[in-house]
Design a protein around this motif. Structure first.
Motif, PDB file in Angstrom:
ATOM      1  N   TRP A  21       0.791  -1.225   0.000  1.00  0.00           N
ATOM      2  CA  TRP A  21       0.000   0.000   0.000  1.00  0.00           C
ATOM      3  C   TRP A  21       0.831   1.288   0.000  1.00  0.00           C
ATOM      4  N   LEU A  22       2.022   1.244   0.529  1.00  0.00           N
ATOM      5  CA  LEU A  22       2.779   2.493   0.679  1.00  0.00           C
ATOM      6  C   LEU A  22       3.590   2.851  -0.558  1.00  0.00           C
ATOM      7  N   LYS A  23       3.233   2.227  -1.671  1.00  0.00           N
ATOM      8  CA  LYS A  23       3.731   2.685  -2.970  1.00  0.00           C
ATOM      9  C   LYS A  23       2.852   3.800  -3.526  1.00  0.00           C
ATOM     10  N   PHE A  24       1.644   3.927  -2.996  1.00  0.00           N
ATOM     11  CA  PHE A  24       0.691   4.982  -3.364  1.00  0.00           C
ATOM     12  C   PHE A  24       0.422   4.987  -4.868  1.00  0.00           C
ATOM     13  N   ASN A  25       0.232   3.803  -5.404  1.00  0.00           N
ATOM     14  CA  ASN A  25       0.002   3.667  -6.844  1.00  0.00           C
ATOM     15  C   ASN A  25      -1.320   2.975  -7.163  1.00  0.00           C
ATOM     16  N   HIS A  26      -2.274   3.054  -6.226  1.00  0.00           N
ATOM     17  CA  HIS A  26      -3.530   2.323  -6.400  1.00  0.00           C
ATOM     18  C   HIS A  26      -4.606   3.153  -7.094  1.00  0.00           C
ATOM     19  N   PHE A  27      -4.712   4.405  -6.753  1.00  0.00           N
ATOM     20  CA  PHE A  27      -5.658   5.281  -7.435  1.00  0.00           C
ATOM     21  C   PHE A  27      -5.335   6.726  -7.083  1.00  0.00           C
ATOM     22  N   LYS A  28      -5.955   7.636  -7.793  1.00  0.00           N
ATOM     23  CA  LYS A  28      -5.824   9.061  -7.510  1.00  0.00           C
ATOM     24  C   LYS A  28      -7.212   9.638  -7.280  1.00  0.00           C
ATOM     25  N   ALA A  29      -7.330  10.497  -6.274  1.00  0.00           N
ATOM     26  CA  ALA A  29      -8.637  11.077  -5.953  1.00  0.00           C
ATOM     27  C   ALA A  29      -8.450  12.265  -5.030  1.00  0.00           C
ATOM     28  N   THR A  30      -9.399  13.181  -5.087  1.00  0.00           N
ATOM     29  CA  THR A  30      -9.432  14.263  -4.105  1.00  0.00           C
ATOM     30  C   THR A  30      -9.958  13.701  -2.789  1.00  0.00           C
ATOM     31  N   ILE A  31      -9.816  14.478  -1.729  1.00  0.00           N
ATOM     32  CA  ILE A  31     -10.366  14.071  -0.440  1.00  0.00           C
ATOM     33  C   ILE A  31     -11.868  13.856  -0.553  1.00  0.00           C
ATOM     34  N   ARG A  32     -12.559  14.767  -1.225  1.00  0.00           N
ATOM     35  CA  ARG A  32     -14.010  14.632  -1.341  1.00  0.00           C
ATOM     36  C   ARG A  32     -14.387  13.361  -2.104  1.00  0.00           C
ATOM     37  N   GLU A  33     -13.695  13.096  -3.194  1.00  0.00           N
ATOM     38  CA  GLU A  33     -13.997  11.889  -3.968  1.00  0.00           C
ATOM     39  C   GLU A  33     -13.782  10.624  -3.130  1.00  0.00           C
ATOM     40  N   ALA A  34     -12.723  10.623  -2.340  1.00  0.00           N
ATOM     41  CA  ALA A  34     -12.470   9.468  -1.489  1.00  0.00           C
ATOM     42  C   ALA A  34     -13.538   9.343  -0.398  1.00  0.00           C
ATOM     43  N   LEU A  35     -13.918  10.483   0.183  1.00  0.00           N
ATOM     44  CA  LEU A  35     -14.955  10.461   1.206  1.00  0.00           C
ATOM     45  C   LEU A  35     -16.269   9.928   0.661  1.00  0.00           C
ATOM     46  N   GLU A  36     -16.603  10.305  -0.559  1.00  0.00           N
ATOM     47  CA  GLU A  36     -17.877   9.878  -1.127  1.00  0.00           C
ATOM     48  C   GLU A  36     -17.905   8.379  -1.390  1.00  0.00           C
ATOM     49  N   LYS A  37     -16.739   7.760  -1.502  1.00  0.00           N
ATOM     50  CA  LYS A  37     -16.714   6.307  -1.602  1.00  0.00           C
ATOM     51  C   LYS A  37     -17.266   5.660  -0.333  1.00  0.00           C
ATOM     52  N   LEU A  38     -17.099   6.352   0.804  1.00  0.00           N
ATOM     53  CA  LEU A  38     -17.540   5.782   2.078  1.00  0.00           C
ATOM     54  C   LEU A  38     -19.060   5.712   2.191  1.00  0.00           C
ATOM     55  N   ASN A  39     -19.770   6.302   1.217  1.00  0.00           N
ATOM     56  CA  ASN A  39     -21.223   6.113   1.152  1.00  0.00           C
ATOM     57  C   ASN A  39     -21.578   4.637   1.044  1.00  0.00           C
TER      58      ASN A  39
END
Length: 292
Positions: A70-88
Motif C-alpha cells: 500500500w505504501l507505494k501509493f500507486n492504487h488510485f488518484k482522488a481528491t479528499i471529497r472523492e475518497a470520502l464519497e466512496k464511504l457512502n
C-alpha cells in the motif's frame, strides 16, 4: 464550550478526557463498544467474526507485506471529497455501535469537534477524514485488514484487546520467541512511532497524508495514526513502549475519541449543506488530487 488555542497541548486536562460529559452521547456510555458475545445477534456475530480473522491473520510478516503493497501509493488518484464519497458504500463490519455508511459517521464526528472547538479548523478536518483510509476496502483489502481496533505486532498481545482470550488462536506469532515476549522485537520506551501496528486504515491514512505533503499539524497526523489504538489510549497497555512524546499525543487522541466514539447514532447530518465549509478546509490542508 471549551476553546483551546492551536498548539496549546498542555492546556488539556487528561482527567477530563477519559469520559465524555454526561450529555455528550445520545445513548448511555455503557452501551458503546459492547463486545459481549451473543450468538443470536447478527451484528455482534459480524463484529466478533471480523476480529477473529484480524487477530488470527495479522502477523509481523503480514503487516510488512501490506505496508510494501500500500505504501507505494500507486492504487488510485482522488481528491479528499472523492475518497470520502466512496464511504457512502461502506459499512464497518467491526463496529458494534453503527450500522450506517461510514461517511455519516465522518460528518457526525466532524460537527461535534467543530461545536466544541470552533477555532481549531484542523481538528474539524481531522475528524472528517480520520476513517478515510477505509477506502482500501474498495481495492480488494478484506475488512479485517482495514477496520477495527489496532494492536502492536511483534510483541506480546495486550490484555485489553477485544476478544483477546480466544481470537488469537492460530496466529503463528504467538509461538515465535522473537515476538511473544513483553518487549518482543522492541526496546523499552522506544516510542510508538517506532513500533509496528496491525495493518489498517489508521496507518494507511497517516502515510497517505505524509506522502501527499498535507499541511495538517503533527497533532492531527498522530490522531489519525493512533485513534483506533484502543489498547493503548483507553486500555492502558503498551506503556512500556511509550516515550514522553506519546504522553502528549495521548491527550489529543483522547480528546478526539469523544467525537469518534460517542457521536455514533442514527441522527444523520445534512451532508450537502455542510460540504462548502469542509471543502474550504480540504483546500487549505489537503488540496487537489492525492495519490493513494
Amino acid at each position: 464550550m471549551k476553546v483551546i488555542p492551536e498548539g496549546a497541548v498542555g492546556m488539556i486536562d487528561p482527567s477530563e478526557l477519559l469520559r465524555p460529559e454526561p450529555d455528550f452521547a445520545e445513548k448511555p456510555i455503557s452501551k458503546f463498544r459492547d463486545y459481549s458475545i451473543d450468538e443470536t445477534d447478527p451484528l455482534k456475530e459480524r463484529v466478533r467474526r471480523t476480529y477473529r480473522l484480524m487477530h488470527k491473520n495479522q502477523t509481523v510478516d503480514f503487516v510488512k507485506k501490506r505496508r510494501e503493497h500500500w505504501l507505494k501509493f500507486n492504487h488510485f488518484k482522488a481528491t479528499i471529497r472523492e475518497a470520502l464519497e466512496k464511504l457512502n458504500d461502506l459499512v464497518d463490519e467491526s463496529d458494534p455501535d453503527l450500522d450506517l455508511p461510514n461517511i455519516i459517521h465522518a460528518f457526525q464526528a466532524a460537527e461535534r469537534a467543530r461545536e466544541e472547538f470552533p477555532e481549531l479548523d484542523w481538528l474539524h478536518l481531522t475528524a472528517l477524514i480520520h476513517d478515510l483510509g477505509k477506502v482500501m476496502a474498495f481495492y480488494d483489502e478484506p475488512q479485517w485488514a482495514v477496520v477495527g481496533d489496532t494492536f502492536v505486532v511483534g510483541c506480546q498481545w495486550a490484555d485489553s484487546i477485544v476478544y483477546r482470550d480466544e481470537s488469537f488462536e492460530g496466529n503463528p506469532d504467538g509461538d515465535d520467541t522473537r515476538y511473544n515476549t513483553e518487549y518482543g522485537m522492541y526496546k523499552p520506551n522506544c516510542g510508538l512511532k517506532n513500533v509496528m501496528l496491525s495493518w489498517g486504515h489508521d496507518e494507511y491514512m497517516y502515510h497517505v497524508l505524509k506522502h501527499n505533503k498535507s499541511t495538517l499539524p503533527g497533532h492531527a497526523l498522530n490522531i489519525i495514526r493512533f485513534h483506533s489504538f484502543y489498547p493503548w489510549h483507553t486500555g492502558g497497555d503498551y506503556e512500556h513502549l511509550c516515550s514522553a512524546e506519546d504522553v502528549e499525543n495521548k491527550k489529543w487522541v483522547l480528546t478526539f475519541n469523544r467525537y469518534d466514539l460517542y457521536t455514533k447514532c442514527e441522527t444523520i447530518p445534512d451532508i450537502e449543506a455542510l460540504w462548502p465549509y469542509y471543502q474550504t478546509l480540504i483546500d487549505k490542508y489537503c488540496p487537489g488530487v492525492l495519490e493513494w
